[in-house]
Design a protein around this motif. Sequence first.
Motif, PDB file in Angstrom:
ATOM      1  N   GLY A   8     -31.113  -3.399  10.578  1.00 33.18           N
ATOM      2  CA  GLY A   8     -30.039  -2.827  11.370  1.00 33.18           C
ATOM      3  C   GLY A   8     -29.233  -1.749  10.687  1.00 33.18           C
ATOM      4  N   HIS A   9     -29.885  -0.921   9.869  1.00 37.93           N
ATOM      5  CA  HIS A   9     -29.135   0.130   9.157  1.00 37.93           C
ATOM      6  C   HIS A   9     -28.605   1.202  10.107  1.00 37.93           C
ATOM      7  N   ALA A  10     -29.146   1.283  11.319  1.00 35.68           N
ATOM      8  CA  ALA A  10     -28.622   2.245  12.291  1.00 35.68           C
ATOM      9  C   ALA A  10     -27.169   1.949  12.647  1.00 35.68           C
ATOM     10  N   PHE A  11     -26.715   0.715  12.400  1.00 35.21           N
ATOM     11  CA  PHE A  11     -25.340   0.334  12.713  1.00 35.21           C
ATOM     12  C   PHE A  11     -24.383   0.562  11.551  1.00 35.21           C
ATOM     13  N   ASP A  12     -24.879   0.987  10.395  1.00 34.64           N
ATOM     14  CA  ASP A  12     -24.027   1.056   9.208  1.00 34.64           C
ATOM     15  C   ASP A  12     -22.829   1.978   9.400  1.00 34.64           C
ATOM     16  N   THR A  13     -23.058   3.161   9.917  1.00 34.23           N
ATOM     17  CA  THR A  13     -21.943   4.089  10.118  1.00 34.23           C
ATOM     18  C   THR A  13     -20.961   3.534  11.140  1.00 34.23           C
ATOM     19  N   ARG A  19     -15.588   2.458   5.899  1.00 31.36           N
ATOM     20  CA  ARG A  19     -15.404   3.616   5.019  1.00 31.36           C
ATOM     21  C   ARG A  19     -15.354   4.916   5.810  1.00 31.36           C
ATOM     22  N   ASP A  20     -16.242   5.024   6.833  1.00 35.56           N
ATOM     23  CA  ASP A  20     -16.296   6.265   7.603  1.00 35.56           C
ATOM     24  C   ASP A  20     -15.474   6.184   8.890  1.00 35.56           C
ATOM     25  N   THR A  21     -15.540   5.036   9.574  1.00 40.93           N
ATOM     26  CA  THR A  21     -14.914   4.959  10.887  1.00 40.93           C
ATOM     27  C   THR A  21     -13.492   4.420  10.854  1.00 40.93           C
ATOM     28  N   GLY A  22     -13.174   3.593   9.844  1.00 39.00           N
ATOM     29  CA  GLY A  22     -11.874   2.925   9.840  1.00 39.00           C
ATOM     30  C   GLY A  22     -11.917   1.705  10.732  1.00 39.00           C
ATOM     31  N   ALA A  23     -11.227   0.653  10.336  1.00 37.58           N
ATOM     32  CA  ALA A  23     -11.285  -0.608  11.077  1.00 37.58           C
ATOM     33  C   ALA A  23     -10.820  -0.434  12.518  1.00 37.58           C
ATOM     34  N   ARG A  24      -9.858   0.442  12.761  1.00 40.82           N
ATOM     35  CA  ARG A  24      -9.323   0.617  14.098  1.00 40.82           C
ATOM     36  C   ARG A  24     -10.356   1.222  15.041  1.00 40.82           C
ATOM     37  N   ASP A  25     -11.243   2.084  14.530  1.00 36.50           N
ATOM     38  CA  ASP A  25     -12.242   2.738  15.364  1.00 36.50           C
ATOM     39  C   ASP A  25     -13.545   1.955  15.471  1.00 36.50           C
ATOM     40  N   ARG A  26     -13.685   0.917  14.651  1.00 33.41           N
ATOM     41  CA  ARG A  26     -14.929   0.168  14.646  1.00 33.41           C
ATOM     42  C   ARG A  26     -15.064  -0.631  15.937  1.00 33.41           C
ATOM     43  N   PRO A  27     -16.243  -0.650  16.547  1.00 26.06           N
ATOM     44  CA  PRO A  27     -16.423  -1.444  17.767  1.00 26.06           C
ATOM     45  C   PRO A  27     -16.295  -2.938  17.470  1.00 26.06           C
ATOM     46  N   ASP A  28     -15.816  -3.677  18.460  1.00 24.30           N
ATOM     47  CA  ASP A  28     -15.716  -5.124  18.290  1.00 24.30           C
ATOM     48  C   ASP A  28     -16.747  -5.855  19.149  1.00 24.30           C
ATOM     49  N   ALA A  29     -17.676  -5.105  19.747  1.00 20.38           N
ATOM     50  CA  ALA A  29     -18.768  -5.710  20.515  1.00 20.38           C
ATOM     51  C   ALA A  29     -19.886  -4.690  20.654  1.00 20.38           C
ATOM     52  N   VAL A  30     -21.132  -5.191  20.729  1.00 20.97           N
ATOM     53  CA  VAL A  30     -22.295  -4.334  20.940  1.00 20.97           C
ATOM     54  C   VAL A  30     -23.245  -5.035  21.899  1.00 20.97           C
ATOM     55  N   TYR A  31     -23.726  -4.294  22.872  1.00 18.23           N
ATOM     56  CA  TYR A  31     -24.793  -4.757  23.749  1.00 18.23           C
ATOM     57  C   TYR A  31     -26.083  -4.093  23.297  1.00 18.23           C
ATOM     58  N   ALA A  32     -27.031  -4.887  22.800  1.00 21.63           N
ATOM     59  CA  ALA A  32     -28.339  -4.387  22.371  1.00 21.63           C
ATOM     60  C   ALA A  32     -29.317  -4.548  23.529  1.00 21.63           C
ATOM     61  N   ALA A  33     -29.826  -3.454  24.034  1.00 25.32           N
ATOM     62  CA  ALA A  33     -30.641  -3.490  25.247  1.00 25.32           C
ATOM     63  C   ALA A  33     -32.105  -3.797  24.991  1.00 25.32           C
ATOM     64  N   TYR A  34     -32.490  -3.987  23.715  1.00 22.77           N
ATOM     65  CA  TYR A  34     -33.875  -4.288  23.377  1.00 22.77           C
ATOM     66  C   TYR A  34     -33.959  -5.522  22.490  1.00 22.77           C
ATOM     67  N   ASP A  35     -35.124  -6.182  22.555  1.00 27.79           N
ATOM     68  CA  ASP A  35     -35.333  -7.499  21.967  1.00 27.79           C
ATOM     69  C   ASP A  35     -34.878  -7.657  20.514  1.00 27.79           C
ATOM     70  N   PRO A  36     -35.315  -6.810  19.559  1.00 29.53           N
ATOM     71  CA  PRO A  36     -34.924  -7.054  18.165  1.00 29.53           C
ATOM     72  C   PRO A  36     -33.465  -6.740  17.858  1.00 29.53           C
ATOM     73  N   ALA A  42     -26.768  -6.518  10.163  1.00 31.43           N
ATOM     74  CA  ALA A  42     -25.789  -5.479   9.841  1.00 31.43           C
ATOM     75  C   ALA A  42     -24.396  -6.075   9.678  1.00 31.43           C
ATOM     76  N   ALA A  43     -24.028  -7.005  10.553  1.00 35.54           N
ATOM     77  CA  ALA A  43     -22.711  -7.639  10.452  1.00 35.54           C
ATOM     78  C   ALA A  43     -22.571  -8.376   9.138  1.00 35.54           C
ATOM     79  N   ALA A  44     -23.600  -9.099   8.720  1.00 33.94           N
ATOM     80  CA  ALA A  44     -23.548  -9.829   7.444  1.00 33.94           C
ATOM     81  C   ALA A  44     -23.406  -8.866   6.278  1.00 33.94           C
ATOM     82  N   ARG A  45     -24.105  -7.733   6.349  1.00 34.55           N
ATOM     83  CA  ARG A  45     -24.046  -6.758   5.269  1.00 34.55           C
ATOM     84  C   ARG A  45     -22.647  -6.157   5.139  1.00 34.55           C
ATOM     85  N   HIS A  46     -21.936  -6.022   6.239  1.00 36.46           N
ATOM     86  CA  HIS A  46     -20.598  -5.422   6.222  1.00 36.46           C
ATOM     87  C   HIS A  46     -19.484  -6.463   6.205  1.00 36.46           C
TER      88      HIS A  46
END
Length: 346
Positions: free
Chosen positions: A222-227, A232-249, A257-261
Amino acid sequence: MCRVPGPTLADIARAAEVSTATVSHALNGTGRIGEATRRRVRETATRLGYGAPGPPRSRTLGIAVTTFATAWNYTEIAYFSRAVTAATSAAHARGYALTTLPADRAADDSWHGLAVDGMLIMDSPRGDPMVRALRARGIPLVFDGVPGDPRPGDHWVDNDHDATTRAVLDHLAASGARRIALQSGNGDEHYARAVTAAYERWCGERGAAPLIVPFDAADTHGHAFDTLLGTRDTGARDRPDAVYAAYDPGGRQLLAAAARHGLRVPGDLRVVCASEDPAYATTAPPVTTVTLDPERTARAAVALLVGLIEDGGAAGPGPVVVPARLLVRASSGGGRGAHPAAGPST
């Protein structure tokens, strides 16, 4: 199904500037002729609308996924695996065999001589060469998902992706999410375009800026979610608090990605994934999923296809809508249970 007589072998021979014997060899896959000549003859036959008129002869149906003209094993994806199994059972119950074809067959010219009475085509993109060839031969077609190039009289079975996407986003908002991102495909299939458009409309109605992450099946961690998730780049205030993944993996990619961050799911990040994989019920935490009910879709598609083959079809053209369901688990911060994500079938 009534079929209009097409050109003769002599017509094709004249157009392709070859002999009728060469045309016969090219269309039947026999004889010693060059590959370029074989391909030219078959392309000419398709262009002229060559087909074999008459009633069904093989009692065989075909099924294929033509989204990408590359070799990939779609039966490893839970949705397609379950759909193929259900379609096979439905075909057998009606006295038909079902042939499952490789994905990369859409890129070659083998469709010109494919011996099937009808085809079930999944995720057909715009400009699908296989669809062009089978239409030219008068082979009955039914689509799983809206075809990329729909024509009057086409039949397809699909979910209401607009209603389903809105149900997911409303669920996340009701659970407390204020900044919801979407992981969606960047291909040309209808599903990706419909989900993305519904998400953008939902955001626009609420004055929110869309946050879209492109799906990559090979991105296991899930490195596509790192930014998007990194402060560091987005700031906690701009970070999304939910994601809908439209594909199986996507659900597993998000958990990684969440565990890494260092983000807690669902405390810091709520997750919903469209998937038919039952293993999401045992991840840590269990992931809320959207099921598109591939078994019901496949059974409905086979019923339509056999109807077209045998009597021209009792149902009118257009869509048959299969309801989706939201299986709520811990990852989205809501109560457990199954909820409808779209209206009743039509």
